[in-house]
Design a protein around this motif. Structure first.
Motif, PDB file in Angstrom:
ATOM      1  N   ASP A   1       0.994  -1.381   0.135  1.00 27.51           N
ATOM      2  CA  ASP A   1      -0.072  -0.042  -0.106  1.00 27.51           C
ATOM      3  C   ASP A   1       0.819   1.199   0.009  1.00 27.51           C
ATOM      4  O   ASP A   1       0.690   2.416  -0.779  1.00 27.51           O
ATOM      5  CB  ASP A   1      -1.024  -0.120   1.259  1.00 27.51           C
ATOM      6  N   LEU A   2       2.108   1.271   0.741  1.00 25.42           N
ATOM      7  CA  LEU A   2       2.913   2.377   0.977  1.00 25.42           C
ATOM      8  C   LEU A   2       3.632   2.602  -0.461  1.00 25.42           C
ATOM      9  O   LEU A   2       3.627   3.733  -1.008  1.00 25.42           O
ATOM     10  CB  LEU A   2       3.843   2.130   2.057  1.00 25.42           C
ATOM     11  N   HIS A   3       3.955   1.581  -1.065  1.00 24.95           N
ATOM     12  CA  HIS A   3       4.600   1.731  -2.299  1.00 24.95           C
ATOM     13  C   HIS A   3       3.791   2.002  -3.367  1.00 24.95           C
ATOM     14  O   HIS A   3       4.299   3.071  -4.316  1.00 24.95           O
ATOM     15  CB  HIS A   3       5.579   0.497  -2.397  1.00 24.95           C
ATOM     16  N   MET A   4       2.624   1.718  -3.466  1.00 26.32           N
ATOM     17  CA  MET A   4       1.636   2.137  -4.587  1.00 26.32           C
ATOM     18  C   MET A   4       1.368   3.618  -4.326  1.00 26.32           C
ATOM     19  O   MET A   4       1.318   4.211  -5.282  1.00 26.32           O
ATOM     20  CB  MET A   4       0.307   1.294  -4.250  1.00 26.32           C
TER      21      MET A   4
ATOM     22  N   THR B   1       1.783   6.630  -7.090  1.00 25.32           N
ATOM     23  CA  THR B   1       1.069   7.528  -7.317  1.00 25.32           C
ATOM     24  C   THR B   1       1.479   8.984  -7.310  1.00 25.32           C
ATOM     25  O   THR B   1       0.785   9.636  -7.920  1.00 25.32           O
ATOM     26  CB  THR B   1      -0.326   7.168  -6.548  1.00 25.32           C
ATOM     27  N   HIS B   2       2.412   9.295  -6.128  1.00 25.37           N
ATOM     28  CA  HIS B   2       2.906  10.742  -6.273  1.00 25.37           C
ATOM     29  C   HIS B   2       4.286  10.887  -6.912  1.00 25.37           C
ATOM     30  O   HIS B   2       4.819  11.823  -6.723  1.00 25.37           O
ATOM     31  CB  HIS B   2       3.205  10.825  -4.715  1.00 25.37           C
ATOM     32  N   GLY B   3       4.404   9.818  -7.839  1.00 24.17           N
ATOM     33  CA  GLY B   3       5.684  10.147  -8.597  1.00 24.17           C
ATOM     34  C   GLY B   3       6.902   9.866  -7.899  1.00 24.17           C
ATOM     35  O   GLY B   3       8.177  10.313  -8.380  1.00 24.17           O
ATOM     36  N   LEU B   4       6.864   9.136  -6.710  1.00 23.79           N
ATOM     37  CA  LEU B   4       8.199   8.769  -5.925  1.00 23.79           C
ATOM     38  C   LEU B   4       8.357   7.198  -6.354  1.00 23.79           C
ATOM     39  O   LEU B   4       7.623   6.410  -6.277  1.00 23.79           O
ATOM     40  CB  LEU B   4       7.980   9.248  -4.510  1.00 23.79           C
TER      41      LEU B   4
ATOM     42  N   LEU C   1      -0.706   9.020   6.847  1.00 22.14           N
ATOM     43  CA  LEU C   1      -2.001   8.144   6.513  1.00 22.14           C
ATOM     44  C   LEU C   1      -3.207   9.219   6.818  1.00 22.14           C
ATOM     45  O   LEU C   1      -3.207   9.509   7.872  1.00 22.14           O
ATOM     46  CB  LEU C   1      -2.532   7.051   6.826  1.00 22.14           C
ATOM     47  N   GLU C   2      -3.617  10.129   5.854  1.00 26.28           N
ATOM     48  CA  GLU C   2      -4.539  11.127   6.347  1.00 26.28           C
ATOM     49  C   GLU C   2      -5.949  10.659   6.669  1.00 26.28           C
ATOM     50  O   GLU C   2      -6.254   9.427   6.319  1.00 26.28           O
ATOM     51  CB  GLU C   2      -4.691  12.351   5.291  1.00 26.28           C
ATOM     52  N   ARG C   3      -6.734  11.371   7.378  1.00 30.32           N
ATOM     53  CA  ARG C   3      -7.960  10.996   8.052  1.00 30.32           C
ATOM     54  C   ARG C   3      -9.019  10.526   6.841  1.00 30.32           C
ATOM     55  O   ARG C   3     -10.037   9.776   7.156  1.00 30.32           O
ATOM     56  CB  ARG C   3      -8.670  11.769   9.258  1.00 30.32           C
ATOM     57  N   ASN C   4      -8.638  11.182   5.824  1.00 24.09           N
ATOM     58  CA  ASN C   4      -9.651  10.554   4.620  1.00 24.09           C
ATOM     59  C   ASN C   4      -9.175   9.457   3.865  1.00 24.09           C
ATOM     60  O   ASN C   4      -9.761   9.165   2.858  1.00 24.09           O
ATOM     61  CB  ASN C   4      -9.956  11.949   3.698  1.00 24.09           C
ATOM     62  N   GLY C   5      -8.017   8.818   4.151  1.00 26.34           N
ATOM     63  CA  GLY C   5      -7.478   7.725   3.579  1.00 26.34           C
ATOM     64  C   GLY C   5      -6.430   7.893   2.634  1.00 26.34           C
ATOM     65  O   GLY C   5      -5.529   7.220   2.018  1.00 26.34           O
ATOM     66  N   ASP C   6      -6.259   9.313   2.311  1.00 26.13           N
ATOM     67  CA  ASP C   6      -4.941   9.614   1.464  1.00 26.13           C
ATOM     68  C   ASP C   6      -3.897   9.508   2.109  1.00 26.13           C
ATOM     69  O   ASP C   6      -3.732   9.735   3.249  1.00 26.13           O
ATOM     70  CB  ASP C   6      -5.189  10.930   0.790  1.00 26.13           C
ATOM     71  N   MET C   7      -2.900   9.145   1.478  1.00 24.73           N
ATOM     72  CA  MET C   7      -1.256   9.149   2.053  1.00 24.73           C
ATOM     73  C   MET C   7      -0.558  10.344   1.532  1.00 24.73           C
ATOM     74  O   MET C   7      -0.962  10.750   0.225  1.00 24.73           O
ATOM     75  CB  MET C   7      -0.520   8.020   1.398  1.00 24.73           C
ATOM     76  N   THR C   8       0.085  11.153   2.346  1.00 21.88           N
ATOM     77  CA  THR C   8       0.914  12.417   1.850  1.00 21.88           C
ATOM     78  C   THR C   8       2.165  12.000   2.354  1.00 21.88           C
ATOM     79  O   THR C   8       2.639  11.295   3.137  1.00 21.88           O
ATOM     80  CB  THR C   8       0.378  13.649   2.707  1.00 21.88           C
ATOM     81  N   PHE C   9       2.985  12.716   1.397  1.00 20.91           N
ATOM     82  CA  PHE C   9       4.614  12.500   1.543  1.00 20.91           C
ATOM     83  C   PHE C   9       5.298  13.922   1.693  1.00 20.91           C
ATOM     84  O   PHE C   9       5.006  14.775   0.959  1.00 20.91           O
ATOM     85  CB  PHE C   9       5.159  11.615   0.359  1.00 20.91           C
TER      86      PHE C   9
END
Length: 168
Positions: free
Chosen positions: A133-136, A140-143, A154-162
């Protein structure tokens, strides 16, 4: 009031579950109008990025409205209950924007998954996030990998931010 109820029941049917196709159609149109109103009132909250508050609201209101349409629940009391839920959702959304403790209570909080470039395996397990999940999310964020990441949440809406490392 009794005369109004008689007219209403002749248009939308009784609340005993036996309604004709055209009465269900009228109910559907009325419920559609109430649904549009609910979306307009709660749109930016409930139908943007979903939090637990928004998901519960949408499920309960949707369930209420469907029961009113099919005649398996009393029409007017069910519509009124749905509108009360719209009001409660709106009040909670606005109040949680004002008070952080209430926001955390009804919407949850973010979880730090990567700290200074290192995965927090315990936090990931607790949040139900696996390496895949983390690597996906990274891709998705181009990393490409964690080497360019300082922190991840892991934001409260389910998005991941880096947050990228300052040196990269």
């Amino acid at each position: 009031m009794s005369e109004f109820m008689e007219i209403l029941h002749s248009l939308i049917g009784s609340d005993d579950g036996t309604i004709s196709w055209w009465q269900m159609s009228i109910r559907g149109a009325l419920i559609f109008a109430v649904g549009v109103f609910a979306v307009r009132v709660a749109a930016s909250r409930a139908f943007g990025k979903w939090t637990p508050l928004d998901i519960i609201f949408a499920v309960i209101v949707g369930s209420n409205l469907s029961r009113a349409m099919t005649g398996s629940a009393p029409f007017l009391p069910t519509l009124i209950a749905s509108l009360v839920l719209v009001a409660i959702h709106t009040i909670l959304a606005r109040a949680s924007a004002r008070w952080g403790w209430l926001s955390f209570l009804v919407k949850g909080g973010r979880v730090q998954l990567v700290r200074e470039g290192e995965q927090d395996k315990a936090a990931m397990r607790k949040a139900g996030v696996g390496d895949g999940d983390l690597h996906m999310a990274l891709r998705t964020h181009g990393l490409e990998d964690l080497s360019s990441v300082q922190d991840a949440y892991l934001e409260r809406n389910g998005d991941m931010t880096f947050i990228k490392r300052p040196d990269r």
